[in-house]
Design a protein around this motif. Structure first.
Motif, PDB file in Angstrom:
ATOM      1  N   ALA A  18     -10.652  19.017  30.626  1.00  0.00           N
ATOM      2  CA  ALA A  18     -10.481  17.560  30.573  1.00  0.00           C
ATOM      3  C   ALA A  18      -9.770  17.151  29.284  1.00  0.00           C
ATOM      4  CB  ALA A  18     -11.831  16.863  30.683  1.00  0.00           C
ATOM      5  N   LEU A  19     -10.097  17.800  28.179  1.00  0.00           N
ATOM      6  CA  LEU A  19      -9.413  17.510  26.912  1.00  0.00           C
ATOM      7  C   LEU A  19      -7.944  17.918  27.001  1.00  0.00           C
ATOM      8  CD1 LEU A  19     -12.171  18.659  24.431  1.00  0.00           C
ATOM      9  CD2 LEU A  19     -11.317  16.331  24.713  1.00  0.00           C
ATOM     10  N   ASN A  21      -6.132  17.985  29.694  1.00  0.00           N
ATOM     11  CA  ASN A  21      -5.478  16.970  30.535  1.00  0.00           C
ATOM     12  C   ASN A  21      -5.248  15.676  29.766  1.00  0.00           C
ATOM     13  OD1 ASN A  21      -5.362  18.651  32.741  1.00  0.00           O
ATOM     14  ND2 ASN A  21      -7.242  17.864  33.655  1.00  0.00           N
ATOM     15  N   ALA A  22      -6.178  15.306  28.908  1.00  0.00           N
ATOM     16  CA  ALA A  22      -6.039  14.068  28.138  1.00  0.00           C
ATOM     17  C   ALA A  22      -4.889  14.165  27.133  1.00  0.00           C
ATOM     18  CB  ALA A  22      -7.342  13.749  27.415  1.00  0.00           C
ATOM     19  N   GLU A  23      -4.559  15.375  26.710  1.00  0.00           N
ATOM     20  CA  GLU A  23      -3.470  15.567  25.758  1.00  0.00           C
ATOM     21  C   GLU A  23      -2.111  15.654  26.441  1.00  0.00           C
ATOM     22  OE1 GLU A  23      -4.802  19.091  23.785  1.00  0.00           O
ATOM     23  OE2 GLU A  23      -5.847  17.952  22.235  1.00  0.00           O
ATOM     24  N   LEU A  54      -5.172  14.048  20.333  1.00  0.00           N
ATOM     25  CA  LEU A  54      -6.280  13.106  20.447  1.00  0.00           C
ATOM     26  C   LEU A  54      -6.942  12.933  19.090  1.00  0.00           C
ATOM     27  CD1 LEU A  54      -8.040  14.279  23.736  1.00  0.00           C
ATOM     28  CD2 LEU A  54      -6.549  12.318  23.420  1.00  0.00           C
ATOM     29  N   GLY A  58     -11.071   9.897  20.343  1.00  0.00           N
ATOM     30  CA  GLY A  58     -10.596  10.204  21.685  1.00  0.00           C
ATOM     31  C   GLY A  58     -11.299  11.408  22.276  1.00  0.00           C
ATOM     32  N   ASP A  61     -14.778  10.380  23.211  1.00  0.00           N
ATOM     33  CA  ASP A  61     -14.752   9.589  24.445  1.00  0.00           C
ATOM     34  C   ASP A  61     -14.645  10.493  25.682  1.00  0.00           C
ATOM     35  OD1 ASP A  61     -14.936   7.259  22.985  1.00  0.00           O
ATOM     36  OD2 ASP A  61     -12.791   6.787  23.120  1.00  0.00           O
ATOM     37  N   VAL A  62     -13.803  11.517  25.609  1.00  0.00           N
ATOM     38  CA  VAL A  62     -13.645  12.426  26.747  1.00  0.00           C
ATOM     39  C   VAL A  62     -14.940  13.188  26.995  1.00  0.00           C
ATOM     40  CG1 VAL A  62     -12.449  14.503  27.557  1.00  0.00           C
ATOM     41  CG2 VAL A  62     -11.144  12.644  26.523  1.00  0.00           C
ATOM     42  N   GLU A  66     -17.335  13.013  30.311  1.00  0.00           N
ATOM     43  CA  GLU A  66     -17.715  14.199  31.091  1.00  0.00           C
ATOM     44  C   GLU A  66     -19.234  14.255  31.267  1.00  0.00           C
ATOM     45  OE1 GLU A  66     -15.852  16.879  32.552  1.00  0.00           O
ATOM     46  OE2 GLU A  66     -14.350  15.312  32.389  1.00  0.00           O
TER      47      GLU A  66
END
Length: 106
Positions: A18-19, A21-23, A54, A58, A61-62, A66
């Motif tokens: 998920a991290l 993907n966030a980047e 991030l 950030g 938050d991720v 999750e």
């Protein structure tokens, strides 16, 4: 981390994804429409984009999202046959929240 701690391993793997993907840099609509071959970049790495970084907030938050997602999914599993899955989701959420809250003062 012990190899037998499957809840922690699962939670950390999916949270790292998920991290990641966030980047990722969002693909713009213009990038989806191909240009002409003559305008194409040439050479190794010319089509790679720099990833976003991030902030600490950030990342937090991720990780919180999750954990919340796991707790919400566990709350949806009310049938007795789903008790093991719900317990595993709660354990995964606890692992993530423990990383945010720090080690236990013992």
């Amino acid at each position: 981390m012990r190899a037998r701690d499957k809840a922690a391993v699962s939670a950390l793997r999916t949270t790292l994804a998920a991290l990641d993907n966030a980047e990722a840099v969002p693909v713009g609509e213009a990038a989806l429409r191909g240009g002409s071959l003559e305008e194409s970049p040439v050479g190794a790495g010319t089509t790679e984009a720099v990833r976003r970084e991030l902030s600490e907030g950030g990342v937090v938050d991720v990780v919180r999202a999750e954990a919340a997602e796991r707790l919400a999914a566990a709350a949806q599993l009310t049938a007795p046959a789903q008790a093991d899955r719900a317990a595993r989701l709660r354990a995964e959420a606890a692992v993530l929240l423990r990383f945010l809250d720090g080690p236990d003062p013992a």
